[in-house]
Scaffold this motif. Sequence first.
Motif, PDB file in Angstrom:
ATOM      1  N   VAL A   3       0.838  -1.206   0.000  1.00  0.00           N
ATOM      2  CA  VAL A   3       0.000   0.000   0.000  1.00  0.00           C
ATOM      3  C   VAL A   3       0.870   1.252   0.000  1.00  0.00           C
ATOM      4  O   VAL A   3       0.639   2.203  -0.759  1.00  0.00           O
ATOM      5  N   ALA A   4       1.904   1.241   0.861  1.00  0.00           N
ATOM      6  CA  ALA A   4       2.812   2.387   0.918  1.00  0.00           C
ATOM      7  C   ALA A   4       3.523   2.583  -0.414  1.00  0.00           C
ATOM      8  O   ALA A   4       3.737   3.714  -0.858  1.00  0.00           O
ATOM      9  N   GLY A   5       3.890   1.469  -1.054  1.00  0.00           N
ATOM     10  CA  GLY A   5       4.566   1.566  -2.341  1.00  0.00           C
ATOM     11  C   GLY A   5       3.684   2.159  -3.418  1.00  0.00           C
ATOM     12  O   GLY A   5       4.134   2.996  -4.208  1.00  0.00           O
ATOM     13  N   VAL A   6       2.425   1.752  -3.432  1.00  0.00           N
ATOM     14  CA  VAL A   6       1.495   2.293  -4.436  1.00  0.00           C
ATOM     15  C   VAL A   6       1.323   3.797  -4.246  1.00  0.00           C
ATOM     16  O   VAL A   6       1.387   4.587  -5.202  1.00  0.00           O
ATOM     17  N   PHE A   7       1.111   4.220  -3.002  1.00  0.00           N
ATOM     18  CA  PHE A   7       0.968   5.655  -2.739  1.00  0.00           C
ATOM     19  C   PHE A   7       2.275   6.401  -3.010  1.00  0.00           C
ATOM     20  O   PHE A   7       2.251   7.564  -3.432  1.00  0.00           O
ATOM     21  N   GLY A   8       3.420   5.733  -2.775  1.00  0.00           N
ATOM     22  CA  GLY A   8       4.693   6.361  -3.086  1.00  0.00           C
ATOM     23  C   GLY A   8       4.840   6.644  -4.572  1.00  0.00           C
ATOM     24  O   GLY A   8       5.356   7.698  -4.977  1.00  0.00           O
ATOM     25  N   LEU A   9       4.389   5.721  -5.397  1.00  0.00           N
ATOM     26  CA  LEU A   9       4.431   5.934  -6.846  1.00  0.00           C
ATOM     27  C   LEU A   9       3.475   7.052  -7.268  1.00  0.00           C
ATOM     28  O   LEU A   9       3.793   7.860  -8.148  1.00  0.00           O
ATOM     29  N   THR A 256      13.419   5.458  -5.868  1.00  0.00           N
ATOM     30  CA  THR A 256      12.032   5.385  -5.403  1.00  0.00           C
ATOM     31  C   THR A 256      11.427   4.015  -5.670  1.00  0.00           C
ATOM     32  O   THR A 256      10.748   3.435  -4.818  1.00  0.00           O
ATOM     33  N   LEU A 257      11.695   3.477  -6.855  1.00  0.00           N
ATOM     34  CA  LEU A 257      11.143   2.166  -7.215  1.00  0.00           C
ATOM     35  C   LEU A 257      11.766   1.052  -6.385  1.00  0.00           C
ATOM     36  O   LEU A 257      11.061   0.220  -5.799  1.00  0.00           O
ATOM     37  N   PHE A 258      13.096   1.006  -6.334  1.00  0.00           N
ATOM     38  CA  PHE A 258      13.762  -0.108  -5.661  1.00  0.00           C
ATOM     39  C   PHE A 258      13.758   0.040  -4.139  1.00  0.00           C
ATOM     40  O   PHE A 258      13.959  -0.953  -3.430  1.00  0.00           O
ATOM     41  N   ASN A 259      13.523   1.259  -3.646  1.00  0.00           N
ATOM     42  CA  ASN A 259      13.405   1.416  -2.201  1.00  0.00           C
ATOM     43  C   ASN A 259      12.174   0.706  -1.652  1.00  0.00           C
ATOM     44  O   ASN A 259      12.112   0.399  -0.459  1.00  0.00           O
ATOM     45  N   LEU A 260      11.184   0.449  -2.504  1.00  0.00           N
ATOM     46  CA  LEU A 260      10.043  -0.355  -2.063  1.00  0.00           C
ATOM     47  C   LEU A 260      10.517  -1.721  -1.596  1.00  0.00           C
ATOM     48  O   LEU A 260      10.028  -2.262  -0.600  1.00  0.00           O
ATOM     49  N   VAL A 301      14.083 -12.613  -6.395  1.00  0.00           N
ATOM     50  CA  VAL A 301      12.831 -12.714  -7.149  1.00  0.00           C
ATOM     51  C   VAL A 301      12.168 -11.342  -7.266  1.00  0.00           C
ATOM     52  O   VAL A 301      11.715 -10.929  -8.341  1.00  0.00           O
ATOM     53  N   MET A 302      12.125 -10.616  -6.143  1.00  0.00           N
ATOM     54  CA  MET A 302      11.482  -9.297  -6.156  1.00  0.00           C
ATOM     55  C   MET A 302      12.264  -8.309  -7.024  1.00  0.00           C
ATOM     56  O   MET A 302      11.678  -7.499  -7.755  1.00  0.00           O
ATOM     57  N   ALA A 303      13.604  -8.369  -6.940  1.00  0.00           N
ATOM     58  CA  ALA A 303      14.433  -7.448  -7.715  1.00  0.00           C
ATOM     59  C   ALA A 303      14.287  -7.701  -9.210  1.00  0.00           C
ATOM     60  O   ALA A 303      14.271  -6.760 -10.014  1.00  0.00           O
ATOM     61  N   LEU A 304      14.189  -8.982  -9.606  1.00  0.00           N
ATOM     62  CA  LEU A 304      13.994  -9.306 -11.019  1.00  0.00           C
ATOM     63  C   LEU A 304      12.661  -8.751 -11.522  1.00  0.00           C
ATOM     64  O   LEU A 304      12.588  -8.165 -12.617  1.00  0.00           O
ATOM     65  N   ALA A 305      11.619  -8.918 -10.715  1.00  0.00           N
ATOM     66  CA  ALA A 305      10.302  -8.402 -11.116  1.00  0.00           C
ATOM     67  C   ALA A 305      10.332  -6.882 -11.243  1.00  0.00           C
ATOM     68  O   ALA A 305       9.793  -6.310 -12.206  1.00  0.00           O
ATOM     69  N   MET A 306      10.964  -6.216 -10.291  1.00  0.00           N
ATOM     70  CA  MET A 306      11.040  -4.762 -10.349  1.00  0.00           C
ATOM     71  C   MET A 306      11.887  -4.294 -11.524  1.00  0.00           C
ATOM     72  O   MET A 306      11.563  -3.278 -12.168  1.00  0.00           O
ATOM     73  N   ALA A 307      12.966  -5.011 -11.825  1.00  0.00           N
ATOM     74  CA  ALA A 307      13.819  -4.637 -12.962  1.00  0.00           C
ATOM     75  C   ALA A 307      13.046  -4.699 -14.273  1.00  0.00           C
ATOM     76  O   ALA A 307      13.247  -3.864 -15.166  1.00  0.00           O
ATOM     77  N   LEU A 308      12.146  -5.671 -14.409  1.00  0.00           N
ATOM     78  CA  LEU A 308      11.348  -5.790 -15.622  1.00  0.00           C
ATOM     79  C   LEU A 308      10.285  -4.692 -15.706  1.00  0.00           C
ATOM     80  O   LEU A 308       9.941  -4.223 -16.795  1.00  0.00           O
ATOM     81  N   LEU A 309       9.783  -4.266 -14.544  1.00  0.00           N
ATOM     82  CA  LEU A 309       8.728  -3.258 -14.524  1.00  0.00           C
ATOM     83  C   LEU A 309       9.265  -1.831 -14.534  1.00  0.00           C
ATOM     84  O   LEU A 309       8.531  -0.897 -14.898  1.00  0.00           O
ATOM     85  N   ALA A 310      10.519  -1.646 -14.131  1.00  0.00           N
ATOM     86  CA  ALA A 310      11.057  -0.300 -13.905  1.00  0.00           C
ATOM     87  C   ALA A 310      10.982   0.616 -15.135  1.00  0.00           C
ATOM     88  O   ALA A 310      10.546   1.771 -15.004  1.00  0.00           O
ATOM     89  N   PRO A 311      11.399   0.170 -16.332  1.00  0.00           N
ATOM     90  CA  PRO A 311      11.319   1.092 -17.487  1.00  0.00           C
ATOM     91  C   PRO A 311       9.895   1.556 -17.770  1.00  0.00           C
ATOM     92  O   PRO A 311       9.665   2.734 -18.068  1.00  0.00           O
ATOM     93  N   TRP A 312       8.944   0.633 -17.683  1.00  0.00           N
ATOM     94  CA  TRP A 312       7.545   0.984 -17.913  1.00  0.00           C
ATOM     95  C   TRP A 312       7.039   1.936 -16.836  1.00  0.00           C
ATOM     96  O   TRP A 312       6.385   2.954 -17.132  1.00  0.00           O
ATOM     97  N   ALA A 313       7.369   1.639 -15.564  1.00  0.00           N
ATOM     98  CA  ALA A 313       6.917   2.488 -14.462  1.00  0.00           C
ATOM     99  C   ALA A 313       7.538   3.875 -14.541  1.00  0.00           C
ATOM    100  O   ALA A 313       6.864   4.885 -14.277  1.00  0.00           O
ATOM    101  N   ALA A 314       8.805   3.951 -14.913  1.00  0.00           N
ATOM    102  CA  ALA A 314       9.474   5.249 -15.011  1.00  0.00           C
ATOM    103  C   ALA A 314       8.816   6.118 -16.072  1.00  0.00           C
ATOM    104  O   ALA A 314       8.638   7.334 -15.879  1.00  0.00           O
ATOM    105  N   GLY A 315       8.450   5.510 -17.202  1.00  0.00           N
ATOM    106  CA  GLY A 315       7.801   6.275 -18.260  1.00  0.00           C
ATOM    107  C   GLY A 315       6.465   6.848 -17.824  1.00  0.00           C
ATOM    108  O   GLY A 315       6.122   7.989 -18.156  1.00  0.00           O
TER     109      GLY A 315
END
Length: 432
Positions: A3-9, A256-260, A301-315
């Motif tokens: 929840v905190a991560g979603v609001f952080g984004l 911000t993304l990886f601090n989650l 596992v979490m870092a791999l998932a975030m690495a795949l999502l990071a470019p899309w999330a950053a955009g």
Amino acid sequence: MVVAGVFGLINTRLILSHFGADAYAQYGLLATFPTLMPFTDLGIGAVILNVVAGSTDPAHDSTLRRTLTTAMRVLLASTVVICTAGIVIQLLGAWPTLLGARLMDGGGATATICLLIYSLALPLSVGQRIVVGLGRSATQVISSGVVSPAMTTLLLLAIVTRMDSGNAVSIYSYLANTLVSVICIIVAWRATGPLLREAARDVPRLREVPGVKVINTAGPQLLQSLVLPIAFQTDRILLSHLGASDALAQYNLASTLFNLLTQTVVAAGVAMWPVFARARSAGRIASPLKPAGVFAGAAGVMALAMALLAPWAAGILSDGTIRLPTLLIVSFAASVIVEAAKYPLGMYMTDPRGLRFQVVPVLVLVPVNFALSWALIAPFGPAGPVLGSVISVVICQSIPYLWWVRRDLARRRRQAGEEAGTPADDAQPTPA
């Protein structure tokens, strides 16, 4: 944490779209004050956590009560020093020199206000240590989840009322973070009955209620807190001085993304501190080796998932204005995994012997990491400081910690075997 991560984004999106990249860069820079200055509690947090975790009756423990009184006195003194330092820096106009050229107009006054809010909330931090020491880490985590929604509320109010000052964004962040201390002090107050109230009442009674000796635990923790920020929390300052114009914004967004994930690792890791403290108090042996492997695997596992999502999330978050380099994403993913593998080892090493040992690797880590981060910014841009941290942590912390933990476990098992063997020998004496 989700929840905190979603609001952080959401907060990142609001800041970038309504206040601009400059405000976001300054927000990320000033938000490092708490992590840049973890020494402000003077190592008292470790003392409180160990004493609370080792107490069988916290509500009526006289030693714990005097320890809390001592802690409050130390934190109040720290508050006075930090407030004075912030005001002096403001009067000298030295904030741009200390923090670099990325400060906005009026950013110095903003930095002072943030520092004052942080220091005034410092004495309330005893509540977080008590809550974690009582084994109620979930309460502390849930309370930290209030921060991002509160920040979202403040940002939306500013947008609706057309308060478009980018300098105010950082102040909102500190006001929101103060809520964690307020919530935890209330929970600790209710959980420990009269303990916290009596400890607070004894704070001004210096002669009638003398303090307790805390240097054995607080000293090593303080030394680490003094030097670790130089190693891990100066990345933004180095980028502000040495990086390209967009490097700091890229670093802030990736952070911000990886601090989650890092915050999740820290929350789970700190929950193990009282587990190891209680085991030591009861004479039991609790090994951190298996948890370290589990932490590293889950973080991978979490870092791999975030690495795949990071470019899309950053955009989406930056509306296409900030692109994250692949190397920066990979570097942050590696940092999360290394930190996760190290955390259980550090939580095991929280007795005075372990804390003293940690000082030497940390002292070596600081110049190594600083030199690597400085040197790697030119060839690798915003990924340089992250790579420097990963390399230095593995060499200067993970390997030495693992060596010490294995030796300490062997020592404890040997002592346990000797103690178990003594009664058996006495019970069956050799006949004359």
